[in-house]
Enzyme design. Sequence first.
Site, PDB file in Angstrom:
ATOM      1  N   ALA A 151    -133.711  26.315 -20.953  1.00 20.58           N
ATOM      2  CA  ALA A 151    -134.794  26.896 -21.745  1.00 20.58           C
ATOM      3  C   ALA A 151    -134.522  28.326 -22.192  1.00 20.58           C
ATOM      4  CB  ALA A 151    -136.093  26.852 -20.946  1.00 20.58           C
ATOM      5  N   GLY A 152    -133.520  28.935 -21.589  1.00 19.92           N
ATOM      6  CA  GLY A 152    -133.260  30.350 -21.893  1.00 19.92           C
ATOM      7  C   GLY A 152    -132.746  30.544 -23.313  1.00 19.92           C
ATOM      8  N   ARG A 200    -127.582  37.533 -24.410  1.00 14.27           N
ATOM      9  CA  ARG A 200    -126.266  38.176 -24.376  1.00 14.27           C
ATOM     10  C   ARG A 200    -125.247  37.494 -25.302  1.00 14.27           C
ATOM     11  NH1 ARG A 200    -126.233  38.063 -17.893  1.00 14.27           N
ATOM     12  NH2 ARG A 200    -127.710  36.395 -18.366  1.00 14.27           N
ATOM     13  N   GLN A 228    -140.785  24.478 -21.048  1.00 15.03           N
ATOM     14  CA  GLN A 228    -141.111  25.763 -20.412  1.00 15.03           C
ATOM     15  C   GLN A 228    -141.419  26.730 -21.555  1.00 15.03           C
ATOM     16  OE1 GLN A 228    -137.916  28.041 -18.694  1.00 15.03           O
ATOM     17  NE2 GLN A 228    -139.226  28.969 -17.148  1.00 15.03           N
ATOM     18  N   ASN A 260    -123.384  32.389  -6.006  1.00 18.47           N
ATOM     19  CA  ASN A 260    -124.129  31.167  -6.300  1.00 18.47           C
ATOM     20  C   ASN A 260    -123.732  30.678  -7.692  1.00 18.47           C
ATOM     21  OD1 ASN A 260    -126.135  29.244  -6.795  1.00 18.47           O
ATOM     22  ND2 ASN A 260    -127.651  30.802  -7.371  1.00 18.47           N
ATOM     23  N   ASN A 314    -110.428   9.392 -61.538  1.00 19.16           N
ATOM     24  CA  ASN A 314    -111.559   8.600 -61.041  1.00 19.16           C
ATOM     25  C   ASN A 314    -112.913   9.134 -61.473  1.00 19.16           C
ATOM     26  OD1 ASN A 314    -111.155  10.887 -59.401  1.00 19.16           O
ATOM     27  ND2 ASN A 314    -112.269   9.939 -57.704  1.00 19.16           N
ATOM     28  N   TYR A 315    -112.946  10.327 -62.055  1.00 16.22           N
ATOM     29  CA  TYR A 315    -114.236  10.994 -62.264  1.00 16.22           C
ATOM     30  C   TYR A 315    -114.362  11.427 -63.709  1.00 16.22           C
ATOM     31  CZ  TYR A 315    -118.035  14.318 -61.152  1.00 16.22           C
ATOM     32  OH  TYR A 315    -119.222  14.991 -61.075  1.00 16.22           O
ATOM     33  N   ALA A 345     -93.232   5.679 -66.663  1.00 14.27           N
ATOM     34  CA  ALA A 345     -93.482   7.083 -66.340  1.00 14.27           C
ATOM     35  C   ALA A 345     -94.169   7.808 -67.487  1.00 14.27           C
ATOM     36  CB  ALA A 345     -92.164   7.781 -66.014  1.00 14.27           C
TER      37      ALA A 345
HETATM   38  C1  UD1 Z   1    -128.530  32.356 -12.234  1.00 14.11           C
HETATM   39  C2  UD1 Z   1    -128.865  32.499 -10.732  1.00 14.11           C
HETATM   40  C3  UD1 Z   1    -127.730  33.232 -10.044  1.00 14.11           C
HETATM   41  C4  UD1 Z   1    -126.427  32.513 -10.265  1.00 14.11           C
HETATM   42  C5  UD1 Z   1    -126.169  32.279 -11.765  1.00 14.11           C
HETATM   43  C6  UD1 Z   1    -125.008  31.344 -11.939  1.00 14.11           C
HETATM   44  C7  UD1 Z   1    -131.295  32.646 -10.495  1.00 14.11           C
HETATM   45  C8  UD1 Z   1    -132.451  33.549 -10.275  1.00 14.11           C
HETATM   46  N1  UD1 Z   1    -130.113  33.226 -10.571  1.00 14.11           N
HETATM   47  O1  UD1 Z   1    -128.466  33.678 -12.782  1.00 14.11           O
HETATM   48  O2  UD1 Z   1    -127.991  33.329  -8.649  1.00 14.11           O
HETATM   49  O3  UD1 Z   1    -125.359  33.242  -9.701  1.00 14.11           O
HETATM   50  O4  UD1 Z   1    -127.307  31.662 -12.382  1.00 14.11           O
HETATM   51  O5  UD1 Z   1    -124.624  31.200 -13.282  1.00 14.11           O
HETATM   52  O6  UD1 Z   1    -131.483  31.450 -10.584  1.00 14.11           O
HETATM   53  N2  UD1 Z   1    -133.330  29.277 -17.604  1.00 14.11           N
HETATM   54  C9  UD1 Z   1    -134.473  28.594 -17.962  1.00 14.11           C
HETATM   55  N3  UD1 Z   1    -135.673  29.222 -17.878  1.00 14.11           N
HETATM   56  C10 UD1 Z   1    -135.805  30.489 -17.448  1.00 14.11           C
HETATM   57  C11 UD1 Z   1    -134.632  31.188 -17.073  1.00 14.11           C
HETATM   58  C12 UD1 Z   1    -133.413  30.558 -17.158  1.00 14.11           C
HETATM   59  O7  UD1 Z   1    -134.400  27.429 -18.356  1.00 14.11           O
HETATM   60  O8  UD1 Z   1    -136.944  30.977 -17.393  1.00 14.11           O
HETATM   61  C13 UD1 Z   1    -132.044  28.596 -17.691  1.00 14.11           C
HETATM   62  C14 UD1 Z   1    -131.108  29.245 -18.696  1.00 14.11           C
HETATM   63  O9  UD1 Z   1    -131.220  28.615 -19.964  1.00 14.11           O
HETATM   64  C15 UD1 Z   1    -129.746  28.983 -18.078  1.00 14.11           C
HETATM   65  C16 UD1 Z   1    -130.024  28.875 -16.601  1.00 14.11           C
HETATM   66  O10 UD1 Z   1    -131.393  28.654 -16.453  1.00 14.11           O
HETATM   67  O11 UD1 Z   1    -129.160  27.781 -18.528  1.00 14.11           O
HETATM   68  C17 UD1 Z   1    -129.594  30.119 -15.833  1.00 14.11           C
HETATM   69  O12 UD1 Z   1    -130.317  31.229 -16.337  1.00 14.11           O
HETATM   70  P1  UD1 Z   1    -129.642  32.637 -16.513  1.00 14.11           P
HETATM   71  O13 UD1 Z   1    -130.650  33.565 -17.076  1.00 14.11           O
HETATM   72  O14 UD1 Z   1    -128.343  32.496 -17.224  1.00 14.11           O
HETATM   73  O15 UD1 Z   1    -129.415  33.014 -14.977  1.00 14.11           O
HETATM   74  P2  UD1 Z   1    -128.343  33.998 -14.366  1.00 14.11           P
HETATM   75  O16 UD1 Z   1    -128.814  35.398 -14.552  1.00 14.11           O
HETATM   76  O17 UD1 Z   1    -127.009  33.655 -14.872  1.00 14.11           O
HETATM   77 CA    CA Z   2    -126.146  32.233 -16.468  1.00 14.94          CA
END
Ligand code: UD1
Ligand code: CA
Length: 463
Positions: free
Chosen positions: A10-11, A15, A72, A169, A385-386, A422
Amino acid sequence: MSLYAVVLAAGQGKRMKSKLYKVLHPVCGKPMVGHVVDTLNEIHVDRTVVVVGHGAEAVQQYLGDGLEYALQAEQQGTGHAVLQTNQLLAGLEGTTIVICGDTPLVKADTLQIMLEQHREQGSAATILTVEMPNPTGYGRIIRDDAGHVVKIVEQKDCTREEALISEINSGTYIFDNEKLFAALAQVTNDNAQGEYYLTDVLHIMKAGGERIQAYCSNDVKESIGVNDRVLLAEAERYMRERINLSHMVNGVTIIDPEHTYIEKGVRIGSDTVLQPGTILKGDTVIGEDCVIGPETEITNSKIGNGVEIYKSVLLDAEVDDEAHVGPFAYLRPGAKLGKSVKIGDFVEVKNATIGDNSKVSHLSYVGDATIGSDVNFGCGAITVNYDGFNKHKTEIGDGSFIGSNVNLVAPVRIGNGSFVVAGSTITHNVDDNDLAVARVRQETKVGYAEIMRNKLKARSNKK
Ligand code: UD1
Ligand code: CA
């Protein structure tokens, strides 16, 4: 037991600085979220729910109807995102994989191993972690003295000591579904970003006496979370290596894997050789014993066995066994070459069928045509052709000979075994075994070259 998956997509991906939503950015030709869904399909998940928000329509349109979606509307964090699947998944008995749409490199094998460990140990949560040489930006894995995972701390919430931890993570988890939703209900947004973190679920579970564990992968690149274009290029390179490797293992020779670009889904037979600069895209299928490249781009095309394609571009084309294409040929949509056909330099073929053993060796345009077998289509001969409004068809029968620099003004039909002289501009049909000449008859003036030269010399002296 049922296996569910939640894909976080959903993000916006600020960046990336892009008009395109982050999870739709392609890696080796396929949107990142498509790779994630492919991986889930490989391990046979029963139900996959994709959390969509930014670009929801576009993401849904791309992924199609085979999946479920949860909206979301406001992005309040990864925990909040998973919570949006509440109505679909909460309370169900089963295991749930949570994975991010921006981690296209996570492998099905890894998920499989994690699932086995998770079930064997009866864990509430299993996290995919990795030792990152540069962990900046990722959540850190905090373990107690006995080495048990205690919690995950986000970069922005890290103390100085926590920031030194290199185990991170990956954003991929396996949860007991019921325990996941029970813990999610307790997550707050009391942190540096004011978001509901999914990662908080882990210490909530731990505090509740549940077993949580980490599976630490030794493949650092697998966990790349693509947040910007630099990481996008890194993911692309790694995915490319992985795809190329799988073809090499299957018996394809790749002369220079670093300069060979194969999209996921392309199929290639054994003993085929790919020269440097080969780009294979879409639904392309290539047979055995072919030589492709150098500098050749093939998209959505079907290539038989023993075919040579040299420095050429093919789009939506079909090439049968033992054919030879190039250098510098352009096969456009609907080009269909029979067995042992030869297409030479600077030849363009569009929406045309060319029968077995026929040759179009140099400098020709063949469009909207059906050419039989054993035809010789001479140097510089073209189909006209055209007419500026409509496209018309050219037909040429088996065994015909089309001389050099012939214009075949369509619609027109040349029979079997015919001969077109030809330089002819053909506007009428030619029957089987007939010969057509359509050009002004040559006139030769005996000795006139000398006379002409003298005349021209005299004229230039006067000036
Ligand atoms: C997240 C983890 C972090 C991990 C990293 C790995 C959390 C709080 N942090 O951080 O520990 O090391 O991923 O890549 O989970 N998204 C939504 N809705 C939201 C926010 C995010 O759907 O409200 C989705 C984004 O589209 C994305 C994913 O969740 O695909 C991760 O979100 P992102 O903001 O990239 O998290 P990171 O800061 O990378
Ligand atoms: Ca990420």
